[in-house]
Write an enzyme that holds these catalytic residues in place. Structure first.
Site, PDB file in Angstrom:
ATOM      1  N   GLY A 207      40.368  37.189  42.865  1.00 57.59           N
ATOM      2  CA  GLY A 207      39.477  36.337  43.638  1.00 57.59           C
ATOM      3  C   GLY A 207      38.630  35.474  42.731  1.00 57.59           C
ATOM      4  O   GLY A 207      38.818  35.454  41.518  1.00 57.59           O
ATOM      5  N   SER A 208      37.687  34.752  43.333  1.00 60.98           N
ATOM      6  CA  SER A 208      36.849  33.850  42.543  1.00 60.98           C
ATOM      7  C   SER A 208      35.764  33.246  43.413  1.00 60.98           C
ATOM      8  O   SER A 208      35.857  33.241  44.639  1.00 60.98           O
ATOM      9  CB  SER A 208      37.677  32.693  41.958  1.00 60.98           C
ATOM     10  N   ASN A 209      34.744  32.690  42.751  1.00 66.42           N
ATOM     11  CA  ASN A 209      33.803  31.769  43.379  1.00 66.42           C
ATOM     12  C   ASN A 209      33.962  30.423  42.678  1.00 66.42           C
ATOM     13  O   ASN A 209      34.024  30.365  41.441  1.00 66.42           O
ATOM     14  CB  ASN A 209      32.346  32.218  43.195  1.00 66.42           C
TER      15      ASN A 209
END
Length: 776
Positions: A207-209
């Site tokens: 995942g990531s922001n």
């Protein structure tokens, strides 16, 4: 098996240069490699072959054992070298999948059609990697010094790597089912469940922001990008920092993954970009109507087709050292390979089977896309590069430029499955309801009009075109935390597209809600506060303030429940009431809440106010204190949390810094951050509580906060787990210790910044015949 002498002989067959000591080493032609004070690999070359050579050499010097094991895995050789005893039992399934799904044949053909500079960079990478290995044959890192699987690589290893990287968000879901698929009458083809590779724990295992701010929202009216990918801290998916320069051609800095010589997320003098894992689907399933007399035949448009058998062999080493051959058969249809999933009630009967069509396979286009993006002068050019060939794999694109434009787009490679096709290609009624359990759309495989994998039957080809994919380009802001394209800014949902792109008008994860709430808190605060434009410092404060969104959502009501329904938990309730609701190192109560929320967050009807698409950032909300079942779950979870901490030897008011640590060369380093399930943006996932506390295994990795001025980029960053996985490397823990102190550093981009940086080291690269080859 290889010993060091055998390895040296093998290396001699890869390059015509003999293994030479440093004194006899000719200096490389056309390429320079230097290392910044924190180990960034700075490669300056005259052409793309030399650029790839420098990257291959640098990556090998930092992560030789890690990358060697990765190439061993991709070749389907884990069972041969590591055996299948105990925890290694799943090596059998992993090797079978690798030999089948990552087979180099398809990629070899695609490589021949790839642009010359892509081929040159990979050829250079292979030569650079092998050059380092040849130089260090007698002094390999301790972790793999006596390992027979450390060997020179070839382009076949790159072809397997391309298949693996391309299908990262599909093969890991399909893999166990591909291996388990066998006709109902099969004898000796079934595989034991213990031998299957483990499936992912949840949809977005990676995942990531990612945030991008345009002129309307920033201090200096220029673009600003915040990239915070959440990736593993160990293994082949660790990011690697690099800066690539060919004068007059390309000058780009950022990060990549092992085996890839291009910058995959980063910045140049005009534009910066990051990626987050997209919510789009990469594959669909097809329900097959089987022939009456043979379950390995199937009907399409009334015509009977025979499945193709694909035999695969692997070598398996037993505990006594003996090696045997294991054989397995995969079955293919015109849609793709046959797959089963008992957990989703998708089996292979005498009448029905299922095939998987995967759009991600053999994607060489991603590498030319990243090269073009690295040369872009603004986000319009960046968007054009990303949209041109549908080359981006499984990722969203978030970007901004020095002119103040901000971009969100999901131009990743998706199946060409429109809402209309989903409507007219439904499977049989008994199967249609299994779509949610299968975590994939299921289509009617008996009609060629539904087979998007064939460009002949679906208008526009097998990939969803960019015109049907989401994109926002303006001077506002965009943010993504692995939910779909639907909500990239608070209060402004995007039009709903084909479900294959992702779901719209559905509850958002807590990280999405947290980031949009935090950004809005600054840009459009409540009455009584003044709006502030975004700067790099403010963006960093928001991303790494370690606020726990779940705590803000539940603790006020939980205190009431504590006093009323759990008086024996008064001490724990007091600790949570006094906690600052952050996951900072000094936060007492963070571990207690972590254990509590881990146990209760999925409770049905947990919140009294349901999801409202018109208020997606703030709903669902309000702890359902009037529901006895919810109250019982909350109290039980708190008791279990207290028991978990005390049984592992920790006080219930332990601080996060006491419990969440990594150890580097005997030094214990406290690490801040928390679970994405809690809505903590600085994600730090662990494998569960042990008597040693929490050991981070996944989360914040390569971070970049990039703004611009008249002279170009102003970039601050960190690689949280550092450049090298080798404990003897000088780049093993420096950045980790910086990260633990909450510090970033200025990324040196211009020639003057690079030359002025203290601790910079120039690497003497050995020459290689490939550096003297004419460019294509």
């Amino acid at each position: 098996m290889f010993n060091k002498r055998t390895l040296a002989c093998l290396l001699g067959t890869v390059s015509i240069l003999p293994a030479a000591g440093p004194a006899a080493m000719a200096q490389a032609t056309g390429v320079e490699l230097s290392r910044s004070q924190y180990g960034i690999a700075q490669v300056k070359a005259q052409n793309y072959t030399a650029l790839g050579y420098g990257v291959g050499y640098a990556q090998a010097s930092d992560n030789l054992c890690l990358i060697s094991e990765y190439f061993m895995s991709l070749a389907g050789e884990r069972s041969r070298y590591l055996g299948i005893e105990g925890a290694n039992a799943s090596n059998v399934g992993a090797d079978l999948l690798a030999r089948y799904y990552y087979a180099p044949d398809r990629a070899r053909v695609a490589f021949g059609k790839a642009p010359a500079r892509v081929r040159e960079m990979f050829e250079g990478y292979v030569a650079g990697y092998n050059s380092y290995l040849r130089q260090k044959t007698a002094s390999l890192p301790a972790e793999c010094a006596d390992s027979a699987w450390v060997r020179p690589i070839t382009l076949d290893d790159i072809y397997r790597l391309v298949e693996s990287r391309s299908t990262l968000m599909s093969a890991k879901f399909l893999g166990p089912g591909l291996i388990a698929a066998a006709p109902p009458s099969a004898i000796g083809e079934k595989i034991a469940s213990a031998e299957l590779p483990p499936g992912p724990s949840h949809r977005n295992d990676l995942g990531s922001n990612g945030w991008a701010f345009g002129a309307e929202t920033t201090v200096n009216r220029r673009g600003l990008v915040v990239g915070n990918p959440h990736f593993p801290w160990q293994g082949e998916n660790r990011f690697y920092q690099l800066h690539l320069t060919i004068d007059g051609e390309i000058d780009v800095m950022g990060a990549t993954l092992p085996g890839i010589p291009m910058v995959t997320l980063g910045f140049n003098k005009d534009v910066a970009w990051t990626h987050t894992v997209s919510a789009a689907n990469r594959y669909t399933l097809f329900e097959l109507q089987l022939g009456k007399a043979d379950p390995t035949t199937y009907l399409v448009d009334g015509k009977l087709h025979k499945m193709r058998k694909v035999p695969v062999e692997i070598e398996v080493r037993a505990a006594d050292g003996s090696v045997t051959t294991r054989r397995h058969i995969f079955y293919e249809t015109i849609h793709g390979p046959v797959v089963t999933s008992p957990a989703a009630d998708l089996g292979w009967s005498k009448t029905t089977a299922f095939a998987a069509g995967d759009v991600s396979r053999t994607n060489f286009d991603q590498f030319e896309t990243w090269l073009e993006m690295g040369k872009a002068h603004d986000v319009s050019q960046l968007r054009e590069a990303a949209a041109r060939r549908g080359g981006l794999p499984w990722v969203n694109l978030i970007a901004a430029d020095r002119n103040g434009q901000a971009l969100y787009a999901d131009y990743s490679r998706m199946p060409n499955v429109t809402a209309d096709l989903l409507g007219r290609c439904k499977p049989s009624p008994s199967v249609e309801g299994l779509t949610k359990k299968a975590r994939a759309f299921i289509l009617d495989g008996s009609s060629s009009r539904c087979n998007w994998t064939s460009a002949k039957t679906i208008p526009g080809g097998s990939m969803l075109p960019a015109s049907a994919q989401p994109s926002i380009l303006d001077e506002g802001y965009v943010a993504n935390a692995n939910d779909s394209y639907w909500l990239t800014r608070a209060g402004a949902p995007s039009p709903i597209l084909s479900p294959i792109v992702g779901q719209g008008a559905v509850p958002q994860n807590f990280r999405t809600r947290m980031q949009l709430h935090e950004i809005a808190r600054v840009l459009t605060p409540d009455a009584g506060s003044s709006a502030r434009p975004i700067s790099s410092d403010i963006a960093r404060e928001l991303m790494f303030g370690n606020r726990n969104y779940a705590a803000d959502m539940v603790l006020d009501n939980l205190d009431e429940i504590c006093r009323r329904a759990a008086p024996d938990m008064a001490n724990a309730c007091d600790i949570l009431a006094g906690w600052d609701r952050t996951n900072n190192l000094s936060s007492r109560g963070a571990p207690l809440f972590n254990e509590f929320w881990l146990r209760v967050n999925a409770t049905p009807d947990l919140f009294a106010t349901p999801f409202d698409p018109a208020d997606a950032v703030n709903t669902p909300r309000d702890l359902n204190v009037g529901n006895p079942d919810v109250v019982k779950a909350l109290v039980g979870a708190l008791r279990d949390a207290v028991q978990s901490l005390t049984s592992h030897g920790f006080a219930i008011d332990a601080s996060l810094g006491e419990m969440q640590t990594v150890t580097r060369n005997g030094k214990v380093i406290p690490i801040s951050g928390g679970s994405g399930v809690d809505g903590v943006l600085n994600v730090m996932r662990n494998q569960g509580l042990t008597r040693d506390g929490y050991a981070p295994v996944h989360g914040t990795s390569y971070v970049q906060i990039v703004s611009f001025d008249d002279d170009g980029p102003i970039a601050d960053g960190i690689l949280a787990y550092d450049q090298s996985s080798d404990p003897q490397s000088p780049y093993y823990s420096m950045q980790t210790e910086l990260f633990a102190r909450g510090q970033f550093y200025r990324l040196p981009f211009t020639a003057a910044q690079i030359a002025a940086e203290p601790g910079r080291v120039t690497v003497n690269l050995p020459d290689d015949p490939i550096l003297h080859r004419r460019a294509r």
